[in-house]
Design an enzyme around this catalytic site. Sequence first.
Site, mmCIF file in Angstrom:
data_model
loop_
_atom_site.group_PDB
_atom_site.id
_atom_site.type_symbol
_atom_site.label_atom_id
_atom_site.label_comp_id
_atom_site.label_asym_id
_atom_site.label_seq_id
_atom_site.Cartn_x
_atom_site.Cartn_y
_atom_site.Cartn_z
ATOM 1 N N GLU A 92 2.394 -14.262 -0.589
ATOM 2 C CA GLU A 92 2.629 -13.723 -1.924
ATOM 3 C C GLU A 92 3.717 -14.489 -2.676
ATOM 4 O O GLU A 92 4.249 -14.001 -3.678
ATOM 5 C CB GLU A 92 2.986 -12.243 -1.826
ATOM 6 C CG GLU A 92 1.839 -11.385 -1.301
ATOM 7 C CD GLU A 92 2.195 -9.915 -1.243
ATOM 8 O OE1 GLU A 92 2.203 -9.270 -2.299
ATOM 9 O OE2 GLU A 92 2.469 -9.421 -0.133
ATOM 10 N N SER A 135 -0.840 -7.470 -2.191
ATOM 11 C CA SER A 135 -1.610 -8.133 -3.242
ATOM 12 C C SER A 135 -3.089 -8.253 -2.879
ATOM 13 O O SER A 135 -3.787 -9.139 -3.373
ATOM 14 C CB SER A 135 -1.038 -9.527 -3.561
ATOM 15 O OG SER A 135 0.223 -9.411 -4.158
ATOM 16 N N TYR A 176 -3.928 -10.468 -11.118
ATOM 17 C CA TYR A 176 -3.012 -11.465 -11.655
ATOM 18 C C TYR A 176 -3.612 -12.423 -12.674
ATOM 19 O O TYR A 176 -2.881 -13.228 -13.246
ATOM 20 C CB TYR A 176 -2.391 -12.260 -10.501
ATOM 21 C CG TYR A 176 -1.638 -11.371 -9.544
ATOM 22 C CD1 TYR A 176 -0.531 -10.649 -9.969
ATOM 23 C CD2 TYR A 176 -2.044 -11.222 -8.216
ATOM 24 C CE1 TYR A 176 0.156 -9.808 -9.110
ATOM 25 C CE2 TYR A 176 -1.353 -10.390 -7.346
ATOM 26 C CZ TYR A 176 -0.257 -9.690 -7.804
ATOM 27 O OH TYR A 176 0.417 -8.861 -6.938
ATOM 28 N N ARG A 232 6.069 1.938 -6.075
ATOM 29 C CA ARG A 232 4.815 2.263 -6.760
ATOM 30 C C ARG A 232 3.840 2.795 -5.721
ATOM 31 O O ARG A 232 3.712 2.218 -4.633
ATOM 32 C CB ARG A 232 4.219 1.029 -7.436
ATOM 33 C CG ARG A 232 3.169 1.372 -8.508
ATOM 34 C CD ARG A 232 2.383 0.164 -8.961
ATOM 35 N NE ARG A 232 1.402 -0.234 -7.955
ATOM 36 C CZ ARG A 232 1.325 -1.444 -7.418
ATOM 37 N NH1 ARG A 232 2.191 -2.386 -7.761
ATOM 38 N NH2 ARG A 232 0.403 -1.723 -6.517
ATOM 39 N N ASP A 238 -0.132 4.055 -4.944
ATOM 40 C CA ASP A 238 -1.498 3.892 -5.434
ATOM 41 C C ASP A 238 -2.411 4.964 -4.849
ATOM 42 O O ASP A 238 -2.332 5.283 -3.656
ATOM 43 C CB ASP A 238 -2.031 2.512 -5.057
ATOM 44 C CG ASP A 238 -1.206 1.387 -5.668
ATOM 45 O OD1 ASP A 238 -0.576 1.627 -6.716
ATOM 46 O OD2 ASP A 238 -1.212 0.276 -5.100
ATOM 47 N N GLU A 286 -1.724 3.591 -0.603
ATOM 48 C CA GLU A 286 -0.549 2.920 -0.048
ATOM 49 C C GLU A 286 0.640 3.116 -0.964
ATOM 50 O O GLU A 286 0.491 3.503 -2.131
ATOM 51 C CB GLU A 286 -0.807 1.429 0.143
ATOM 52 C CG GLU A 286 -1.042 0.671 -1.157
ATOM 53 C CD GLU A 286 -1.211 -0.818 -0.920
ATOM 54 O OE1 GLU A 286 -1.127 -1.273 0.225
ATOM 55 O OE2 GLU A 286 -1.414 -1.536 -1.923
ATOM 56 N N ASN A 289 4.150 0.915 -2.272
ATOM 57 C CA ASN A 289 4.692 -0.430 -2.384
ATOM 58 C C ASN A 289 6.205 -0.350 -2.553
ATOM 59 O O ASN A 289 6.697 0.134 -3.581
ATOM 60 C CB ASN A 289 4.082 -1.141 -3.594
ATOM 61 C CG ASN A 289 2.577 -1.276 -3.490
ATOM 62 O OD1 ASN A 289 2.071 -2.252 -2.979
ATOM 63 N ND2 ASN A 289 1.855 -0.272 -3.976
ATOM 64 N N GLY A 326 5.006 -5.460 -7.792
ATOM 65 C CA GLY A 326 5.089 -6.577 -8.716
ATOM 66 C C GLY A 326 5.973 -6.257 -9.908
ATOM 67 O O GLY A 326 5.955 -5.140 -10.433
#
Length: 350
Positions: free
Chosen positions: A17, A179, A245, A284, A286, A299, A301, A305
């Site tokens: 990443e 990612s 991205y 974050r 999800d 998951e 994070n 990002g």
Amino acid sequence: MSARYRVAVLMGGASGERPVSLASGTQVAGALRSRGHEVLAVDTAHGLLGASEEEAIRAAGVGDPSSGEERPPDLLETGDLARIMALPGMDEIDVVFPALHGGAGEDGTLQGLLDLRGVPYAGSGRLGCTLAMDKEVSKRLLRGAGVATPDWLAAPVELDEVTERLGLPLIVKPPSGGSTLGLTLAHDRAELEEAVEEAARWEGRILFERYVRGREVTVGVVGESALPVGEIIPAHELFDYECKYQPGMAEEIFPAELPEETAAELRRLALEVHRTLFLRDFSRVDFLLDAEGRPWCLEANALPGLTANSLLPRAGAAGGLSFPELCERIVEVALARLGRTPGTRLRPSG
């Protein structure tokens, strides 16, 4: 305008990443400078970045993780934090802002090294990063806390058992990746075998997860507050690396068009996940909403990002925080937790 801080933004490294991390780190550095803070931009594989190098990275955007770029050993992976802390100006910082995704920057290695040297930093500690990074462990903890997460199996396991218990299609992924690198949605046995090979390229362990068809939503957390819920509608069947991205590959709606009671429940669950996994300062989480509107946690994070167009900043904007204000808020939350004030300069041990 808040007090002025001196911040070292760590980025880059040598994980898969790396391109995302460089994009995040240089944009965070620029955002904090725009708020009047002094910033050192540090690539943990190369050292201090100059202004022209930062600008070139920002202009390039997020690159291909398989581009073949030659990467020297990441100092974090060798445990040599001392060389990073010896860089000019590092002994005068107020706080480290990690913008490293994957590898030693997100799995708790960096956080443990910083703890050992007494270096203050923003974000989750060693335990939280370790738990969130390992998706199998985090799923076990979430299920124990009563948070619904899709059924799963972890290798070693026979593929016949996988399809019998989880059905097809199903998700195949490395349990400690990010990612969506190495993640595949396998629709049949042939694709399943290919997916196993792809996941194994990124990590020795493999996680098989029941596929829940539904709306993909995400909730950012800053401090002890959940930000507005966002919905992601990818151009592909999954919200994969390209959709995340590359411009135009996903529609991201903030705030999501959801009944208020559903949005409130998602925010509540995000905070529950954040606390269950011992995360702090920012994260974050999800989810998928199935056809009945039931949320399933995919998951968490610990270091999401942080480019201006990433999901957490988009959520911040929906909550009234510009990208520079969000980055500054993360620094302020961390320093308040640490009980530090501007000018309490670092004098690292060791």
